[in-house]
Structure formats: structure tokens, C-alpha cells
Design a protein around this motif. Structure first.
Motif, PDB file in Angstrom:
ATOM      1  N   ALA A   1       0.830  -1.211   0.000  1.00 52.37           N
ATOM      2  CA  ALA A   1       0.000   0.000   0.000  1.00 52.37           C
ATOM      3  C   ALA A   1       0.857   1.251   0.000  1.00 52.37           C
ATOM      4  CB  ALA A   1      -0.937  -0.008   1.207  1.00 52.37           C
ATOM      5  N   ILE A   2       1.921   1.245   0.779  1.00 50.86           N
ATOM      6  CA  ILE A   2       2.813   2.405   0.813  1.00 50.86           C
ATOM      7  C   ILE A   2       3.526   2.578  -0.528  1.00 50.86           C
ATOM      8  CG2 ILE A   2       4.925   3.302   1.876  1.00 50.86           C
ATOM      9  CD1 ILE A   2       3.916   2.008   4.513  1.00 50.86           C
ATOM     10  N   ALA A   3       4.021   1.474  -1.097  1.00 52.90           N
ATOM     11  CA  ALA A   3       4.694   1.551  -2.393  1.00 52.90           C
ATOM     12  C   ALA A   3       3.731   1.995  -3.489  1.00 52.90           C
ATOM     13  CB  ALA A   3       5.302   0.199  -2.748  1.00 52.90           C
ATOM     14  N   THR A   4       2.496   1.528  -3.427  1.00 53.58           N
ATOM     15  CA  THR A   4       1.500   1.887  -4.435  1.00 53.58           C
ATOM     16  C   THR A   4       1.109   3.356  -4.336  1.00 53.58           C
ATOM     17  OG1 THR A   4       0.656  -0.363  -4.377  1.00 53.58           O
ATOM     18  CG2 THR A   4      -0.778   1.269  -5.348  1.00 53.58           C
ATOM     19  N   ALA A   5       1.125   3.913  -3.130  1.00 57.28           N
ATOM     20  CA  ALA A   5       0.747   5.318  -2.949  1.00 57.28           C
ATOM     21  C   ALA A   5       1.666   6.235  -3.744  1.00 57.28           C
ATOM     22  CB  ALA A   5       0.780   5.673  -1.469  1.00 57.28           C
ATOM     23  N   PHE A   6       2.930   5.869  -3.874  1.00 56.10           N
ATOM     24  CA  PHE A   6       3.857   6.698  -4.630  1.00 56.10           C
ATOM     25  C   PHE A   6       3.607   6.619  -6.134  1.00 56.10           C
ATOM     26  CE2 PHE A   6       6.408   5.848  -0.748  1.00 56.10           C
ATOM     27  CZ  PHE A   6       6.513   7.171  -0.318  1.00 56.10           C
ATOM     28  N   TYR A   7       3.062   5.505  -6.597  1.00 61.06           N
ATOM     29  CA  TYR A   7       2.836   5.296  -8.025  1.00 61.06           C
ATOM     30  C   TYR A   7       1.364   5.378  -8.405  1.00 61.06           C
ATOM     31  CZ  TYR A   7       7.643   3.677  -7.989  1.00 61.06           C
ATOM     32  OH  TYR A   7       8.995   3.601  -7.843  1.00 61.06           O
ATOM     33  N   ALA A   8       0.529   5.925  -7.545  1.00 61.16           N
ATOM     34  CA  ALA A   8      -0.916   5.936  -7.777  1.00 61.16           C
ATOM     35  C   ALA A   8      -1.318   6.599  -9.096  1.00 61.16           C
ATOM     36  CB  ALA A   8      -1.642   6.574  -6.602  1.00 61.16           C
ATOM     37  N   PRO A   9      -0.814   7.792  -9.421  1.00 61.84           N
ATOM     38  CA  PRO A   9      -1.239   8.399 -10.698  1.00 61.84           C
ATOM     39  C   PRO A   9      -0.860   7.546 -11.909  1.00 61.84           C
ATOM     40  CG  PRO A   9      -0.199  10.037  -9.289  1.00 61.84           C
ATOM     41  CD  PRO A   9       0.018   8.706  -8.643  1.00 61.84           C
ATOM     42  N   MET A  10       0.340   7.011 -11.912  1.00 64.37           N
ATOM     43  CA  MET A  10       0.779   6.185 -13.033  1.00 64.37           C
ATOM     44  C   MET A  10      -0.044   4.900 -13.103  1.00 64.37           C
ATOM     45  SD  MET A  10       4.583   4.764 -13.951  1.00 64.37           S
ATOM     46  CE  MET A  10       4.764   3.956 -12.382  1.00 64.37           C
ATOM     47  N   LEU A  11      -0.301   4.282 -11.959  1.00 67.56           N
ATOM     48  CA  LEU A  11      -1.094   3.056 -11.956  1.00 67.56           C
ATOM     49  C   LEU A  11      -2.530   3.321 -12.392  1.00 67.56           C
ATOM     50  CD1 LEU A  11       0.185   1.390  -8.671  1.00 67.56           C
ATOM     51  CD2 LEU A  11       0.607   0.637 -11.011  1.00 67.56           C
ATOM     52  N   THR A  12      -3.066   4.470 -12.006  1.00 74.54           N
ATOM     53  CA  THR A  12      -4.435   4.812 -12.409  1.00 74.54           C
ATOM     54  C   THR A  12      -4.541   4.902 -13.923  1.00 74.54           C
ATOM     55  OG1 THR A  12      -4.789   6.010 -10.360  1.00 74.54           O
ATOM     56  CG2 THR A  12      -6.275   6.535 -12.173  1.00 74.54           C
ATOM     57  N   TRP A  13      -3.584   5.606 -14.539  1.00 78.72           N
ATOM     58  CA  TRP A  13      -3.626   5.729 -15.993  1.00 78.72           C
ATOM     59  C   TRP A  13      -3.318   4.400 -16.681  1.00 78.72           C
ATOM     60  CZ3 TRP A  13      -6.211   9.217 -18.265  1.00 78.72           C
ATOM     61  CH2 TRP A  13      -6.363  10.471 -17.690  1.00 78.72           C
ATOM     62  N   ALA A  14      -2.470   3.584 -16.100  1.00 78.53           N
ATOM     63  CA  ALA A  14      -2.164   2.279 -16.693  1.00 78.53           C
ATOM     64  C   ALA A  14      -3.395   1.379 -16.669  1.00 78.53           C
ATOM     65  CB  ALA A  14      -1.012   1.629 -15.942  1.00 78.53           C
TER      66      ALA A  14
END
Length: 65
Positions: free
Chosen positions: A38-51
Motif C-alpha cells: 500500500a505504501i509503495a503503491t501510494a507513490f505510483y498511484a497516478p501512473m497506476l491509475t492511468w495504466a
């Protein structure tokens, strides 16, 4: 080997199996792993959302839906 020794041997094997079972069913490891994810994903949230959005759009536009 006498019956008493056999009983002790079975009890030792059951204790080892119980220890392994305890390690496999202890909720601490999944909680730590999910917390770190969850912590690691929080940093990449915008990129993951668009992916994810792009993947869903590509799936729907490919005619698979």
C-alpha cells in the motif's frame, strides 16, 4: 521400539506440524506485506491509475467486450 517411544515420536511430529501451521496462518506476515504494498503503491498511484484506465480502454476497444 516400544509403544511409549512411538507415542512420543508422533507427538514430536505433531508439534513440528503445529509450528509450521502457526507460521503459515499467522496474520502478521500478510499484514506487513499488504502494508508495504500500500505504501509503495501510494507513490505510483497516478501512473497506476492511468495504466489501469488504458488497459481497460484497450480491452474494451479490442472487441473483447
Amino acid at each position: 521400539m516400544s509403544l511409549g517411544e512411538s507415542g512420543r515420536h508422533v507427538a514430536r511430529a505433531a508439534n513440528r506440524a503445529g509450528g509450521v501451521r502457526t507460521l503459515l496462518t499467522d496474520p502478521a506476515l500478510p499484514v506487513v506485506v499488504l502494508g508495504a504494498a500500500a505504501i509503495a503503491t501510494a507513490f505510483y498511484a497516478p501512473m497506476l491509475t492511468w495504466a489501469i484506465t488504458g488497459g481497460l480502454a484497450g480491452y474494451s476497444l479490442s472487441g473483447s467486450v
